[in-house]
Design an enzyme around this catalytic site. Structure first.
Site, PDB file in Angstrom:
ATOM      1  N   GLU A   1      23.799  56.474  14.363  1.00  0.00           N
ATOM      2  CA  GLU A   1      25.250  56.303  14.385  1.00  0.00           C
ATOM      3  C   GLU A   1      25.650  55.219  15.379  1.00  0.00           C
ATOM      4  O   GLU A   1      26.509  54.373  15.089  1.00  0.00           O
ATOM      5  CB  GLU A   1      25.919  57.625  14.753  1.00  0.00           C
ATOM      6  CG  GLU A   1      27.434  57.545  14.815  1.00  0.00           C
ATOM      7  CD  GLU A   1      28.082  58.873  15.164  1.00  0.00           C
ATOM      8  OE1 GLU A   1      29.323  58.911  15.276  1.00  0.00           O
ATOM      9  OE2 GLU A   1      27.353  59.868  15.323  1.00  0.00           O
TER      10      GLU A   1
ATOM     11  N   GLY B   1      30.408  58.869  21.399  1.00  0.00           N
ATOM     12  CA  GLY B   1      30.045  58.886  22.820  1.00  0.00           C
ATOM     13  C   GLY B   1      30.702  57.708  23.502  1.00  0.00           C
ATOM     14  O   GLY B   1      30.492  56.557  23.103  1.00  0.00           O
TER      15      GLY B   1
END
Length: 388
Positions: free
Chosen positions: A249, A371
Site C-alpha cells: 500500500e 500511516g
C-alpha cells in the site's frame, strides 16, 4: 515529459499496457471527471470499464476471469497514469481495489470465498473497501475497538469505522474487528457484504481535496456475519495480515506521488512558457528556471528510488522500512512540488479551473493516510536502533 530518469524497471509488455491505460484515462475518465468531483463520488461504471480492459486484480486466476499475473508492475502502471493525468479520485479508488484490498482476497480467501468474490472484483461488478481506521484510532492498529463475537455459525459485529476509501460504492468491506482482548492476537478480518442487516453507511465525508473519491463513515450494529466470511484459517491473525499488506500500500502511494509530481511539473513548464510577463515568458526568468530545475532534479531522484523499490517488490524483497522511506519522502516531495508549481502559476494557480489547483489540494492527504509520515519516520528510526 520533463523528467529524464531512465525507466528500466518496466518491460515492453508493461509499456504496451501503459498505452491502453493512457487511452482509457483520456476517453473514459477525463470527459466525466468534473461531474464526479461535483457529485462527490465516481460513477461505478468506471470500475466496470476498467475491468473490461483487464485493469483490475491482475492476480486473479484465469479460471475466475483474471490474468493470473502476480507481476505488480501492471498495477504500478495504472497508478502512474491516473496520477500523472491528475485524476487522483479515480486512481485512488482503483489502487484501493488493486493494491490494498486485492491481497486479502487473493492470499487469505479460501477457494469457496474466491469463487464468490474474485470474478466480480476483477470485472468491476464488485467494489471493495478496507475498514481499519476508527474515530478514536488512527495509525495504532492494535487499538481497534470494533468487536466481533462468535454466536454459532456467525459473528455479531459492532463498531464504527471512518475515513474509508470507496466507502459509498463498496460492495465488499474487509473489516478489522476484535475477537479477544489481546492487542495483537485479538484482531480478525471479516468480509461484510453490502446488504447485510445492521451495516450502514454514514455521510460521504466533505474533504479538502479528492472531491470525487467517496470517503465514508461506516457503522456496524449487530451485523450478523457468517463464519464463512472470515478471512484466514483461525481467529486472531488480523493484525499480522494487516501489517503484511502495508508495504505494498505504501509503495503504491509512493508510485502515485512521483507520477503526480511529474504531471504537475509538465503542466507548470507548459504554463511558464506560455504565460508572458514584462514582455517575456515567465519561465525564462532566472527564478522560474531555478525552481523548475530544482523540481525536475528532485523528481528524477525520486523516480530512481521508486523504481528501485518497485523492482524489490516484484522480487519479493521490499522491506517495510524501505516502503516507509519511499512513502514519506516521495509524498513530501509531491506536496512541495504542488506548492512550488502553484506559486509559479501566480493568481491563476488559485483558480480551480487550472489543474494545479486540484493537484495542490489532492496532494495534501498523501502525507497522512496509510500511516502518517511521522509514523514512517518512527519505523525508520526504530530500524536504526533508535527506538525506546
Amino acid at each position: 515529459m520533463t523528467t529524464t530518469s531512465p525507466r528500466t524497471v518496466f518491460e515492453p509488455e508493461h509499456e504496451m499496457f501503459r498505452r491502453t491505460v493512457r487511452s482509457f484515462v483520456k476517453q473514459e475518465v477525463a470527459p466525466h471527471y468534473s461531474e464526479w468531483e461535483d457529485a462527490g463520488v465516481v460513477d461505478r461504471a468506471v470500475f466496470l470499464a476498467a475491468g473490461e480492459l483487464g485493469m483490475l486484480l491482475f492476480g486473479t486466476p484465469e479460471s475466475l476471469g483474471g490474468a493470473g499475473s502476480r507481476d505488480w508492475r501492471f498495477s504500478a502502471v495504472v497508478n502512474e497514469e491516473f496520477a500523472r493525468a491528475g485524476f487522483a479520485s479515480v486512481g485512488l479508488g482503483l489502487a484501493l481495489q488493486n493494491d490494498v484490498a486485492a491481497p486479502y482476497f487473493l492470499d487469505l480467501a479460501d477457494a469457496e470465498q474466491q469463487q464468490r468474490w474474485l470474478p466480480g472484483l476483477t470485472s468491476g461488478e464488485l467494489i471493495a473497501a478496507v475498514a481499519m481506521t476508527e474515530p478514536g484510532t488512527g495509525s495504532d492498529l492494535a487499538g481497534i475497538s470494533t468487536t466481533a463475537r462468535r454466536v454459532g455459525d456467525d459473528y455479531i459485529l459492532n463498531g464504527a469505522k471512518t475515513f474509508i476509501t470507496n466507502g459509498q460504492n463498496a460492495d465488499l468491506v474487509v473489516v478489522a474487528a476484535r475477537t479477544s482482548e489481546d492487542r495483537h492476537r485479538g484482531l480478525t478480518l471479516f468480509v461484510v457484504e453490502r446488504d447485510m442487516p445492521g451495516f450502514e453507511r454514514g455521510r460521504n465525508l466533505d474533504k479538502l481535496g479528492l472531491h470525487g473519491q467517496d470517503t465514508s463513515e461506516l457503522f456496524f450494529s449487530d451485523v450478523r456475519v457468517p463464519a464463512r466470511n472470515r478471512l484466514g484459517t483461525t481467529e486472531g491473525e488480523g493484525f499480522y495480515q494487516l501489517v503484511r499488506n502495508l508495504s505494498q500500500e505504501r509503495l503504491s502511494l509512493a508510485v502515485m506521488a512521483a507520477a503526480s509530481a511529474e504531471g504537475m511539473l509538465d503542466h507548470t513548464r507548459e504554463y511558464a512558457l506560455g504565460r508572458r510577463a514584462f514582455g517575456r515568458p515567465v519561465g525564462t526568468f532566472q527564478h522560474s528556471r531555478f525552481v523548475l530545475a530544482e523540481i525536475r532534479t528532485e523528481i528524477d531522484i525520486a523516480r530512481v528510488f521508486v523504481d528501485h523499490c518497485i523492482g524489490l517488490h516484484v522480487r519479493g524483497e521490499l522491506s517495510p522500512v524501505r516502503a516507509a522511506e519511499a512513502k514519506w519522502w516521495v509524498s513530501d516531495l509531491q506536496v512541495r512540488t504542488a506548492d512550488r508549481c502553484l506559486q509559479l502559476h501566480g493568481g491563476y494557480g488559485y483558480m480551480r479551473e487550472y489543474p494545479i489547483a486540484r493537484a495542490f489540494v489532492d496532494s495534501r492527504v498523501q502525507t497522512i493516510y496509510a500511516g502518517t509520515n511521522e509514523i514512517m519516520k518512527e519505523l525508520i528510526g526504530r530500524d536504526m536502533g533508535l527506538g525506546e
